[in-house]
Design a protein around this motif. Structure first.
Motif, short mmCIF file in Angstrom:
data_model
loop_
_atom_site.label_atom_id
_atom_site.label_comp_id
_atom_site.label_asym_id
_atom_site.label_seq_id
_atom_site.Cartn_x
_atom_site.Cartn_y
_atom_site.Cartn_z
N TYR A 241 -29.67 3.44 -13.08
CA TYR A 241 -28.68 2.98 -12.55
C TYR A 241 -27.44 2.27 -13.16
O TYR A 241 -25.77 3.02 -12.96
CB TYR A 241 -28.89 1.80 -11.52
N LEU A 242 -27.51 1.71 -14.02
CA LEU A 242 -26.09 1.49 -15.18
C LEU A 242 -25.59 2.93 -15.64
O LEU A 242 -24.52 3.17 -15.96
CB LEU A 242 -26.12 0.55 -16.24
N LYS A 243 -26.38 4.41 -15.69
CA LYS A 243 -25.64 5.67 -16.64
C LYS A 243 -24.65 6.00 -14.98
O LYS A 243 -24.11 6.64 -15.05
CB LYS A 243 -27.05 6.49 -16.63
N ALA A 244 -25.38 6.08 -14.08
CA ALA A 244 -24.56 6.28 -12.95
C ALA A 244 -23.29 5.61 -12.12
O ALA A 244 -22.44 6.23 -12.17
CB ALA A 244 -25.50 6.77 -11.40
N MET A 245 -23.77 3.89 -12.67
CA MET A 245 -22.09 2.77 -12.70
C MET A 245 -21.28 3.41 -13.74
O MET A 245 -20.21 3.91 -13.51
CB MET A 245 -22.89 1.82 -12.64
N HIS A 246 -21.64 3.47 -15.19
CA HIS A 246 -20.71 4.29 -16.00
C HIS A 246 -20.16 5.25 -16.00
O HIS A 246 -18.93 5.68 -16.60
CB HIS A 246 -21.34 4.04 -17.09
N ASP A 247 -20.47 6.59 -15.71
CA ASP A 247 -20.41 7.75 -15.21
C ASP A 247 -19.26 7.96 -13.86
O ASP A 247 -18.54 8.66 -13.85
CB ASP A 247 -21.41 9.20 -14.70
N SER A 248 -19.66 6.73 -12.98
CA SER A 248 -17.95 6.82 -11.79
C SER A 248 -17.12 5.97 -12.10
O SER A 248 -15.95 5.92 -11.10
CB SER A 248 -18.81 6.34 -11.02
N LEU A 270 -29.41 -1.29 -25.25
CA LEU A 270 -28.14 -0.70 -24.43
C LEU A 270 -27.07 -1.25 -25.77
O LEU A 270 -26.24 -0.69 -26.36
CB LEU A 270 -27.50 -1.26 -23.20
N TYR A 271 -27.46 -3.31 -26.01
CA TYR A 271 -26.15 -4.11 -27.10
C TYR A 271 -26.99 -4.25 -27.90
O TYR A 271 -27.23 -4.90 -28.89
CB TYR A 271 -26.29 -5.25 -26.16
N SER A 272 -26.42 -2.97 -28.67
CA SER A 272 -28.03 -2.32 -30.02
C SER A 272 -27.13 -1.75 -30.89
O SER A 272 -26.81 -0.42 -30.18
CB SER A 272 -28.91 -2.50 -30.41
N ARG A 273 -27.40 -1.33 -31.96
CA ARG A 273 -27.09 -0.13 -33.17
C ARG A 273 -27.96 0.73 -32.67
O ARG A 273 -28.18 1.83 -33.15
CB ARG A 273 -27.62 -0.80 -34.57
N LEU A 274 -29.32 0.55 -32.04
CA LEU A 274 -30.64 1.58 -31.21
C LEU A 274 -29.84 2.96 -30.62
O LEU A 274 -30.26 4.01 -30.82
CB LEU A 274 -31.30 0.99 -30.37
N THR A 275 -28.61 2.49 -29.88
CA THR A 275 -28.45 3.26 -28.66
C THR A 275 -26.11 2.56 -28.60
O THR A 275 -25.54 4.08 -28.39
CB THR A 275 -28.38 3.16 -27.37
N SER A 278 -24.31 3.97 -25.78
CA SER A 278 -24.54 5.31 -25.19
C SER A 278 -25.55 5.31 -24.51
O SER A 278 -27.08 5.24 -24.73
CB SER A 278 -24.70 6.59 -26.28
N PHE A 279 -25.33 6.50 -23.49
CA PHE A 279 -26.04 6.43 -22.07
C PHE A 279 -27.02 7.38 -22.67
O PHE A 279 -28.28 7.36 -22.67
CB PHE A 279 -26.18 5.93 -20.81
N ASP A 280 -26.45 8.39 -23.27
CA ASP A 280 -27.76 9.18 -23.47
C ASP A 280 -28.69 9.47 -24.70
O ASP A 280 -29.68 9.60 -24.69
CB ASP A 280 -25.99 11.20 -24.41
N THR A 281 -27.38 8.23 -25.74
CA THR A 281 -28.74 8.40 -26.42
C THR A 281 -29.66 7.41 -26.13
O THR A 281 -31.27 7.33 -26.34
CB THR A 281 -28.04 7.83 -27.69
N LEU A 282 -29.73 6.43 -24.99
CA LEU A 282 -30.08 5.69 -24.42
C LEU A 282 -31.92 6.79 -23.61
O LEU A 282 -32.18 6.20 -24.11
CB LEU A 282 -29.83 4.38 -23.61
N MET A 283 -31.45 7.56 -23.36
CA MET A 283 -32.13 8.33 -22.68
C MET A 283 -33.30 8.74 -23.77
O MET A 283 -34.41 8.94 -23.23
CB MET A 283 -31.63 9.55 -21.50
N ASP A 284 -32.60 8.83 -24.81
CA ASP A 284 -33.21 10.41 -26.09
C ASP A 284 -35.06 9.10 -26.45
O ASP A 284 -35.61 8.96 -26.40
CB ASP A 284 -32.60 10.23 -26.70
N HIS A 285 -34.14 8.15 -26.06
CA HIS A 285 -34.69 6.60 -27.03
C HIS A 285 -35.18 6.07 -26.25
O HIS A 285 -36.92 5.56 -26.77
CB HIS A 285 -33.15 5.28 -27.15
N GLU A 755 -29.83 7.05 -10.96
CA GLU A 755 -28.58 7.44 -10.30
C GLU A 755 -28.54 8.53 -9.38
O GLU A 755 -26.75 8.15 -8.79
CB GLU A 755 -28.80 9.22 -11.55
N ALA A 756 -29.79 8.93 -8.68
CA ALA A 756 -28.75 9.23 -6.98
C ALA A 756 -29.03 8.15 -6.25
O ALA A 756 -27.98 8.43 -5.29
CB ALA A 756 -29.99 10.67 -6.91
N ASN A 757 -29.69 6.89 -6.36
CA ASN A 757 -29.06 6.22 -4.97
C ASN A 757 -27.55 6.01 -5.33
O ASN A 757 -27.24 5.48 -4.39
CB ASN A 757 -30.61 4.67 -5.26
N TRP A 758 -27.14 6.06 -6.51
CA TRP A 758 -25.74 4.91 -6.71
C TRP A 758 -24.67 6.24 -6.55
O TRP A 758 -23.93 5.59 -5.62
CB TRP A 758 -25.83 4.62 -8.43
#
Length: 783
Positions: A241-248, A270-275, A278-285, A755-758
């Protein structure tokens, strides 16, 4: 599906129950043994025990520091030493040595084993690899025991304790903290709001399709996201959901992001140096971390062995909690350590696989570079294709050699998250927990990177001081900030909920006979089940111990806010005269009970905190604070048993109890029973729905409920025919709340549904936000 649920639930419960049993077993041993006691015991007991200790104990004169270190080491070793036994003994310890583990009389379904023999036979039938994996578990726990026995571990504990006193690593230990009383927001949050509204001007104009020159920051609706709990299902769904909200562009238009349980784990990453947001980085993580169970000791050992810094960072939270609880640890503490070790590491690739002369390796490497494995709704059993070597190196199934590295201690603090939003570029995160007081009464506490506190108590402390002992509003000790892993364990401690909440969580996955039995039990024994917690919640020093009761008549009463006065003045005299005396009496009794429970809480030296989903799985509560002036709530409901859970109704109860006007009273799921008149129009003019009349759940993937002051866009995580009509997270095996293993394909599927639901509903969100903006704009012009 039911059989698969038995397997995954059983394995998870085995780990958690055994840890809790060992803790209680050790506590009983301490009460009867003649060996050295933990440092929290009285001095005369220590001396008496030393006199009765075996003759070969020549270390009675060690310094206090070394005794405390030995006590921690002894506790941990004894807790994990049981896993050196055989598989049969391991299971026996769980079921035979726990008097409270009994089969309820109402369980009559043949699918649920009622004895150890039935259990063993059932597990062998359903899961042939169970015995071999238990043996593997025994071996890995033996490795962990060997590690705890090493002098290296003792050095790690001693060094971690010294670092807790190092102000260069923990600047907060030089600061004193006091309780702040009042309902107003902290200065840091007020400054953030101003920056955020300025930042939002162009983003909001672009989102609703108007010229930025037309937008005054004061007219932009205050938007808050309320993301529910639900374990890894909620974590992955929230990410989608957050990724879709970011993209839109919608994420740039939000002020707050509140979370419960699994959604807080997504926020923490999300709120860390791990990502780095970045939502792409979050998905990979996510894909690279949640394919291994949090209780997989091989994975845990790999992190410990990768570096001494890893070990210190991972163990730090346990050491803090050990001393805060006078020499004991809680299941939630272990759980937080395991969560942190699983979700908060960075993966470093040490060596890539070589495909030359090895077709299977080449195939695996190609899979890594390209498409993922085939999607399946089944819970993945093939989670042991990893080899742990020396120095924490792990060889994956495709022969990639990796090492897990934890960020520094300073990075794993909630206050560190300020760096990712306080310039106004992102919404402010809010994490929620509750304190269970009596029966169905819970007290909500919120954690932000600025403060921790409770609105009903009107009391707040700097979040870096949480965990210290306070008395009469001032801290009486200085400790480092709690680790993020520890807090994540508390935020997501659904297993520490009451039995009533646990049954509600799993009812959607039960077969018919068991479901009827559970519902009957809930009806007959609800009050009792609401007070029983099979596992103790996390216990922390109460920072509000012995402060003045804000509800007491002897305490100064706060002047009602403007919204309170408007609410009072808006009531007509007829309404006041028509009040039912019985209702007034009930109201007075409830107020008296509330004051009594508040005083009881302030007299407690410790708070027992647990997953806020035990009260309401959607965190409306912090977004309904008057001082935040939230106009529009995007509710992401990723719960189990989504149709029958009363999250929306409980939110309405909050507003009535707190005297907040303007909540959409029609916000609720429709009656799930079929209607006699299908042609009757049941849509209220203030409710906007998407294909709800034909949707099997009664509501679609988005419903907007509009009140006079608060509008709610409700997004339930349910099947979306436009995305995949065969995938329903409410019934898919791997989407169980207690499933802690997801394949990359399953993560992609669940994230994609969010993502689709958003995206399917973003236009009606835009339309509603634009109308709210026009309304606020006109009100400002006319004032």
């Amino acid at each position: 599906m039911q059989k698969s649920l038995v397997v995954i639930t059983a394995v998870t419960v085995c780990v958690i129950v055994t840890l809790d049993y060992q803790r209680r077993r050790h506590k009983r041993q301490l009460q009867h043994t003649t060996t050295r006691q933990l440092p929290s015991k009285k001095k005369q007991e220590e001396l008496a025990n030393k006199e009765e200790a075996p003759n070969d104990d020549n270390e009675q004169d060690k310094q206090d520091q070394e005794e405390e270190t030995n006590a921690i080491e002894t506790w941990l070793i004894e807790n994990f030493q049981t896993w050196q036994n055989t598989s049969d003994e391991f299971i026996s310890n769980i079921f035979n040595n726990m008097p409270e583990w009994t089969t309820p009389d109402w369980i009559t379904t043949p699918d649920i084993p009622t004895s150890l023999e039935d259990w063993t036979e059932k597990m062998t039938q359903l899961y042939p690899a169970f015995e071999s994996q238990l043996e593997s578990m025994r071996e890995t726990y033996e490795q962990f025991w060997n590690f705890l026995s090493m002098d290296e571990f003792r050095k790690i504990v001693e060094e971690s304790r010294r670092e807790d006193l190092d102000a260069t690593l923990h600047p907060e230990i030089t600061l004193d903290a006091e309780v702040r009383m009042g309902t107003e927001l902290p200065d840091e949050e007020e400054k953030f709001r101003i920056k955020r509204q300025t930042w939002q001007r162009e983003a909001f104009a672009k989102f609703i399709g108007v010229d930025p020159k037309q937008v005054d920051p004061r007219d932009i609706p205050i938007v808050g996201i309320a993301a529910s709990g639900g374990g890894y299902r909620a974590m992955n769904g929230t990410a989608g959901y957050l990724k879709a909200m970011h993209d839109s562009g919608m994420l740039d238009c939000t002020m707050y992001m509140a979370g419960v349980s699994g959604s807080t784990w997504c926020m923490a990453q999300l709120y860390s140096r791990l990502t780095h947001r970045s939502f792409d980085t979050l998905m990979d993580h996510l894909k690279s971390h949640i394919h291994t169970h949090i209780a997989n000791v091989s994975n845990f050992m790999a992190i410990l062995q990768a570096s001494s810094q890893n070990a210190k960072t991972l163990i730090q939270g346990l050491i803090q909690r050990y001393y805060q609880q006078n020499g004991t640890l809680n299941v939630v503490d272990i759980y937080g350590m395991l969560l942190g070790g699983t979700l908060l590491t960075e993966i470093q690739t040490v060596a890539q696989p070589r495909s030359r002369g090895n077709p299977s390796s080449a195939k695996s490497h190609k899979k890594q570079e390209g498409t993922e494995e085939e999607y399946s709704e089944k819970i993945d059993r093939n989670t042991e294709d990893r080899t742990v070597g020396d120095e924490g190196l792990v060889r994956e199934e495709d022969n990639t050699v990796i090492r897990a590295v934890l960020p520094s201690k300073s990075e794993l603090k909630l206050t560190r998250q300020r760096h990712y939003f306080e310039d106004g570029s992102w919404p402010m995160p809010i994490y929620c927990v509750v304190h269970h007081e009596v029966k169905d009464l819970y007290r909500w506490f919120e954690f932000t990177p600025y403060e921790m506190g409770c609105e009903e108590l009107k009391a707040w402390i700097p979040v870096w001081s949480f965990g210290r002992q306070f008395k009469e509003g001032k801290n009486i000790e200085k400790l480092p900030e709690q680790t993020l892993g520890t807090l994540m364990g508390v935020f997501g401690s659904a297993f520490a909920s009451s039995l009533a909440h646990f049954f509600q969580e799993i009812r959607a996955f039960l077969p018919g006979p068991a479901l009827a039995a559970v519902d009957n039990t809930l009806t007959q024994y609800k009050n009792d089940l609401l007070t029983i917690h099979p596992f103790s919640p996390a216990r922390f020093p109460n920072p509000f111990y012995k402060i003045d009761n804000p509800l007491s008549s002897s305490s100064p009463q706060q002047e009602p806010s403007s919204s309170d006065k408007e609410s009072v003045s808006s009531k007509s005299k007829d309404e006041e005269n028509d009040n039912d005396p019985d209702e007034e009496k009930d109201k007075d009794e409830k107020e008296n009970e509330k004051e009594e429970t508040t005083q009881s809480l302030l007299d407690r030296e410790y708070l027992d905190l647990l997953d806020a989903g035990c009260d309401n799985n959607i965190p409306f509560y912090p977004l309904l604070r008057r001082e935040r002036h939230v106009d529009f709530i995007i509710a992401l409901d990723l719960s189990a048993d989504i149709e029958t859970a009363p999250h929306l109704e409980r939110a309405q109860g909050y507003t009535k109890r707190r005297g907040i006007d303007g909540w959409p009273e029609e916000a609720r799921w429709p009656d799930i029973q079929p209607k006699k008149d299908d042609d009757e129009d049941q849509n209220d003019s203030s409710t906007t729905q998407t294909e709800n009349s034909t949707h099997p759940y009664g509501l679609g993937t988005c419903t907007i409920f509009e009140g006079s002051q608060t509008t709610v866009a409700y997004f339930p995580l349910i099947v979306n025919d436009h995305y995949d009509p065969e995938f329903d997270p409410q019934t898919a095996d791997f989407c169980s709340t207690f499933s802690f293993v997801y394949t990359a394909a399953q993560t992609t599927k669940l994230v994609g549904l969010g993502e689709a639901n958003w995206h399917d509903n973003v236009d009606q969100v835009k339309q509603k936000l634009k109308s709210l903006w026009e309304k606020k704009r006109q009100q400002r012009i006319n004032s």
